[in-house]
Design a protein around this motif. Structure first.
Motif, PDB file in Angstrom:
ATOM      1  N   HIS A 166       0.818  -1.261   0.037  1.00 39.44           N
ATOM      2  CA  HIS A 166      -0.330   0.293   0.155  1.00 39.44           C
ATOM      3  C   HIS A 166       0.648   0.786  -0.347  1.00 39.44           C
ATOM      4  O   HIS A 166       0.258   2.387  -0.616  1.00 39.44           O
ATOM      5  CB  HIS A 166      -1.021   0.151   1.180  1.00 39.44           C
TER       6      HIS A 166
ATOM      7  N   THR B 171      -4.738  -8.099   1.714  1.00 40.36           N
ATOM      8  CA  THR B 171      -5.422  -6.936   1.612  1.00 40.36           C
ATOM      9  C   THR B 171      -3.897  -6.124   1.945  1.00 40.36           C
ATOM     10  O   THR B 171      -3.846  -4.586   2.247  1.00 40.36           O
ATOM     11  CB  THR B 171      -6.068  -6.439   2.930  1.00 40.36           C
TER      12      THR B 171
ATOM     13  N   ASP C 265      -3.547  -0.371  -9.850  1.00 40.78           N
ATOM     14  CA  ASP C 265      -3.277   0.543 -10.565  1.00 40.78           C
ATOM     15  C   ASP C 265      -2.487   1.477 -10.043  1.00 40.78           C
ATOM     16  O   ASP C 265      -1.045   1.330 -10.883  1.00 40.78           O
ATOM     17  CB  ASP C 265      -4.400   2.227 -10.557  1.00 40.78           C
ATOM     18  N   GLU C 266      -1.894   1.589  -9.133  1.00 41.65           N
ATOM     19  CA  GLU C 266      -0.336   1.912  -8.306  1.00 41.65           C
ATOM     20  C   GLU C 266       0.586   0.801  -8.029  1.00 41.65           C
ATOM     21  O   GLU C 266       1.379   0.952  -8.611  1.00 41.65           O
ATOM     22  CB  GLU C 266      -1.117   2.590  -6.287  1.00 41.65           C
TER      23      GLU C 266
ATOM     24  N   ALA D  94      -3.068  -1.389  -4.498  1.00 38.68           N
ATOM     25  CA  ALA D  94      -3.928  -1.130  -4.888  1.00 38.68           C
ATOM     26  C   ALA D  94      -3.646  -1.411  -6.285  1.00 38.68           C
ATOM     27  O   ALA D  94      -2.343  -0.241  -7.020  1.00 38.68           O
ATOM     28  CB  ALA D  94      -4.978   0.232  -5.069  1.00 38.68           C
TER      29      ALA D  94
END
Length: 148
Positions: free
Chosen positions: A35, A94, A100-101, A98
């Protein structure tokens, strides 16, 4: 950012029956993006990988880097490196970045490899891939930018 680096004599990645990336002697890098990962972490990770001296010299000592042996690199996205198995038997993902990143940073990392080596092979982000390799040694190293 996490990487599982395998010293290989050959490696390839196949998508839908087609080989889309293939290398000889070098590193297969399974790359996971979390993340909070950044371009700076990608730079730090590639700097560590590119300088790792895990190829044998003429005396059989692991003393040579990727550049020393004119090695190749195959980078494959691997969000499952962020698997959390603390609760139950089904891993949670989790902690993975994400999509796209994560894809952007995966492509950025591959660009760093290309910048330094002039050539890099890659998998296909998000695709169902089959990875084949001949692990040399076997020699496998786990790297995590949280502890580098």
């Amino acid at each position: 950012m996490r990487a599982l680096v395998q010293r290989v004599t050959q490696a390839s990645v196949t998508v839908e029956g087609e080989v889309i990336g293939k290398i000889g002697k070098g590193f297969l890098v399974l790359l996971g993006v979390g993340h909070d990962d950044t371009e700076e972490q990608a730079q730090k990770l590639w700097a560590k990988i590119s300088k790792m001296r895990i190829f044998e010299d003429e005396n059989g000592k692991t003393n040579l880097s990727l550049a020393d042996v004119e090695g190749e690199v195959l980078v494959v996205s691997q969000f499952t490196l962020y698997a959390n198995c603390k609760k139950g038997n089904r891993p949670s993902f989790t902690d993975a970045g994400a999509p796209d990143e994560a894809n952007r940073l995966y492509e950025y990392f591959a660009g760093l490899v290309h910048r330094d080596l002039g050539h890099v092979e890659t998998g296909s982000f998000g695709a169902l891939m089959q990875v084949a390799l001949v692990n040399d040694g076997p020699f496998t190293v786990w790297l995590d930018t949280d502890v580098l």
